[in-house]
Design an enzyme around this catalytic site. Structure first.
Site, PDB file in Angstrom:
ATOM      1  N   SER A   1      41.581 -60.070 -15.163  1.00 28.14           N
ATOM      2  CA  SER A   1      42.564 -61.070 -15.577  1.00 28.14           C
ATOM      3  C   SER A   1      43.762 -60.501 -16.342  1.00 28.14           C
ATOM      4  O   SER A   1      44.304 -61.158 -17.228  1.00 28.14           O
ATOM      5  CB  SER A   1      41.887 -62.190 -16.378  1.00 28.14           C
TER       6      SER A   1
ATOM      7  N   GLU B   1      32.742 -56.394  -6.985  1.00 29.36           N
ATOM      8  CA  GLU B   1      32.597 -57.241  -5.784  1.00 29.36           C
ATOM      9  C   GLU B   1      31.827 -56.507  -4.693  1.00 29.36           C
ATOM     10  O   GLU B   1      31.201 -57.137  -3.848  1.00 29.36           O
ATOM     11  CB  GLU B   1      33.989 -57.701  -5.296  1.00 29.36           C
TER      12      GLU B   1
ATOM     13  N   GLU C   1      35.802 -52.953 -16.159  1.00 34.46           N
ATOM     14  CA  GLU C   1      36.096 -54.316 -15.722  1.00 34.46           C
ATOM     15  C   GLU C   1      34.898 -55.218 -16.017  1.00 34.46           C
ATOM     16  O   GLU C   1      33.919 -55.214 -15.251  1.00 34.46           O
ATOM     17  CB  GLU C   1      36.366 -54.348 -14.214  1.00 34.46           C
TER      18      GLU C   1
ATOM     19  N   ASN D   1      44.830 -53.798  -7.171  1.00 35.96           N
ATOM     20  CA  ASN D   1      43.728 -54.005  -6.223  1.00 35.96           C
ATOM     21  C   ASN D   1      44.032 -55.288  -5.453  1.00 35.96           C
ATOM     22  O   ASN D   1      43.832 -56.380  -5.974  1.00 35.96           O
ATOM     23  CB  ASN D   1      42.413 -54.116  -7.010  1.00 35.96           C
ATOM     24  N   TRP D   2      44.508 -55.102  -4.228  1.00 34.60           N
ATOM     25  CA  TRP D   2      44.906 -56.282  -3.430  1.00 34.60           C
ATOM     26  C   TRP D   2      43.711 -56.999  -2.814  1.00 34.60           C
ATOM     27  O   TRP D   2      43.867 -58.056  -2.202  1.00 34.60           O
ATOM     28  CB  TRP D   2      45.866 -55.854  -2.317  1.00 34.60           C
ATOM     29  N   LYS D   3      42.545 -56.377  -2.894  1.00 37.27           N
ATOM     30  CA  LYS D   3      41.312 -56.973  -2.316  1.00 37.27           C
ATOM     31  C   LYS D   3      41.553 -57.313  -0.840  1.00 37.27           C
ATOM     32  O   LYS D   3      42.325 -56.622  -0.189  1.00 37.27           O
ATOM     33  CB  LYS D   3      40.871 -58.173  -3.147  1.00 37.27           C
TER      34      LYS D   3
ATOM     35  N   GLY E   1      39.155 -62.314 -12.216  1.00 36.43           N
ATOM     36  CA  GLY E   1      39.607 -63.524 -11.533  1.00 36.43           C
ATOM     37  C   GLY E   1      39.307 -64.813 -12.282  1.00 36.43           C
ATOM     38  O   GLY E   1      39.447 -65.902 -11.729  1.00 36.43           O
TER      39      GLY E   1
ATOM     40  N   HIS F   1      33.553 -51.124  -7.216  1.00 40.51           N
ATOM     41  CA  HIS F   1      34.076 -52.398  -7.727  1.00 40.51           C
ATOM     42  C   HIS F   1      32.939 -53.413  -7.767  1.00 40.51           C
ATOM     43  O   HIS F   1      32.077 -53.415  -6.886  1.00 40.51           O
ATOM     44  CB  HIS F   1      35.215 -52.903  -6.835  1.00 40.51           C
TER      45      HIS F   1
HETATM   46  P1  PGA Z   1      41.810 -59.843 -11.452  1.00 37.66           P
HETATM   47  O1  PGA Z   1      40.955 -58.719 -10.647  1.00 37.66           O
HETATM   48  O2  PGA Z   1      42.993 -59.116 -12.063  1.00 37.66           O
HETATM   49  O3  PGA Z   1      42.214 -60.828 -10.404  1.00 37.66           O
HETATM   50  O4  PGA Z   1      40.924 -60.401 -12.495  1.00 37.66           O
HETATM   51  C1  PGA Z   1      40.758 -57.435 -11.163  1.00 37.66           C
HETATM   52  C2  PGA Z   1      39.877 -56.628 -10.243  1.00 37.66           C
HETATM   53  O5  PGA Z   1      38.965 -57.190  -9.634  1.00 37.66           O
HETATM   54  O6  PGA Z   1      40.064 -55.399 -10.088  1.00 37.66           O
END
Ligand code: PGA
Length: 232
Positions: free
Chosen positions: A196, A91, A159, A6-8, A165, A89
């Site tokens: 993470s 976010e 998640e 997931n490159w966001k 993160g 997700h």
């Molecule tokens: P992260 O993000 O590996 O940077 O914790 C995972 C995600 O949000 O899918």
């Protein structure tokens, strides 16, 4: 194992190219899926044409077309060579935290993605506050019941929001317990762990019973780290 990146909201085309070039010859046994921002999708579809790596998006609308300014439909994703789409997700859930109807919208997105021939990667997970109140399983059950489809192929990504993160991960026992719980709710479904995951902890997490792969954020943006995770 399924290794989804997931490159966001990161990387321009110029920045993405060397990263894709350094991993696209992957011939390992895992299923690797790269999920960049919408703007990178057509370019990356071209780059990955002869590779075994699949392309995913990070969101989609629930309609296939129409007057929805600024949205992208599952049909349009399919059109540029996308096979997977991340839905729900945390976010994105947090931007919609005040919408009591959001789980229903996610359910519509998931159905629409499946109808367009995409495989949704459905993200679920508890916040730190919910974890501290021992509500993890209750929340997960609610998220699954509200959005997971009765028919069609999909993947679930567990998640924990507090692990995303943050450099923090649940213990082995916690991951195993939650994955076992989810697999009872959606038997036979592949369940990824996300939050993470990095090149150091991926082997350990991959060895936990019930973990079918990862959804990787930060560590997927660096070729050297992601290569190690791909080869887990
Ligand atoms: P992260 O993000 O590996 O940077 O914790 C995972 C995600 O949000 O899918």
């Amino acid at each position: 194992m399924i290794i989804a990146a997931n490159w966001k909201m990161n990387l321009t085309i110029r920045e993405a190219k060397p990263l894709v070039n350094s991993i696209k010859k992957y011939k390992g046994r895992n299923k690797v899926i790269l999920c960049p921002t919408f703007t990178l999708l057509p370019e990356m579809a071209g780059m990955l044409k002869k590779s075994r790596i699949s392309l995913g998006a990070q969101n989609c609308h629930f309609e296939q077309k129409g007057a929805f300014t600024g949205e992208v439909s599952p049909l349009q994703l399919k059109d540029v060579g996308v096979s997977y789409v991340i839905i729900g997700h945390s976010e994105r859930r947090s931007c919609n935290a005040f919408n009591p109807d959001y789980n229903r919208i996610l359910s519509k997105k998931i159905h629409s993605a499946i109808n367009a021939g995409l495989i949704p990667i459905i993200c679920i997970g508890e916040t730190d506050e919910q974890r501290k109140k021992a509500q993890t399983k209750k929340i997960i059950k609610k998220q699954i019941e509200a959005s997971v489809p009765k028919k069609g192929k999909y993947i679930v990504a567990y998640e924990p929001v507090w692990a995303i993160g943050s450099g923090k991960t649940p213990t082995r026992e916690q991951i195993e317990d939650i994955h076992e719980y989810i697999s009872k709710l959606v038997p036979g479904t592949k369940i990824l762990y996300g939050g993470s995951v990095n090149e150091k902890n991926c082997k350990e997490i991959a060895s936990i019973s019930g973990v079918s792969g990862f959804l990787v954020g930060g560590a997927s943006l660096e070729a050297n780290k992601f290569k190690k995770i791909m080869h887990v």
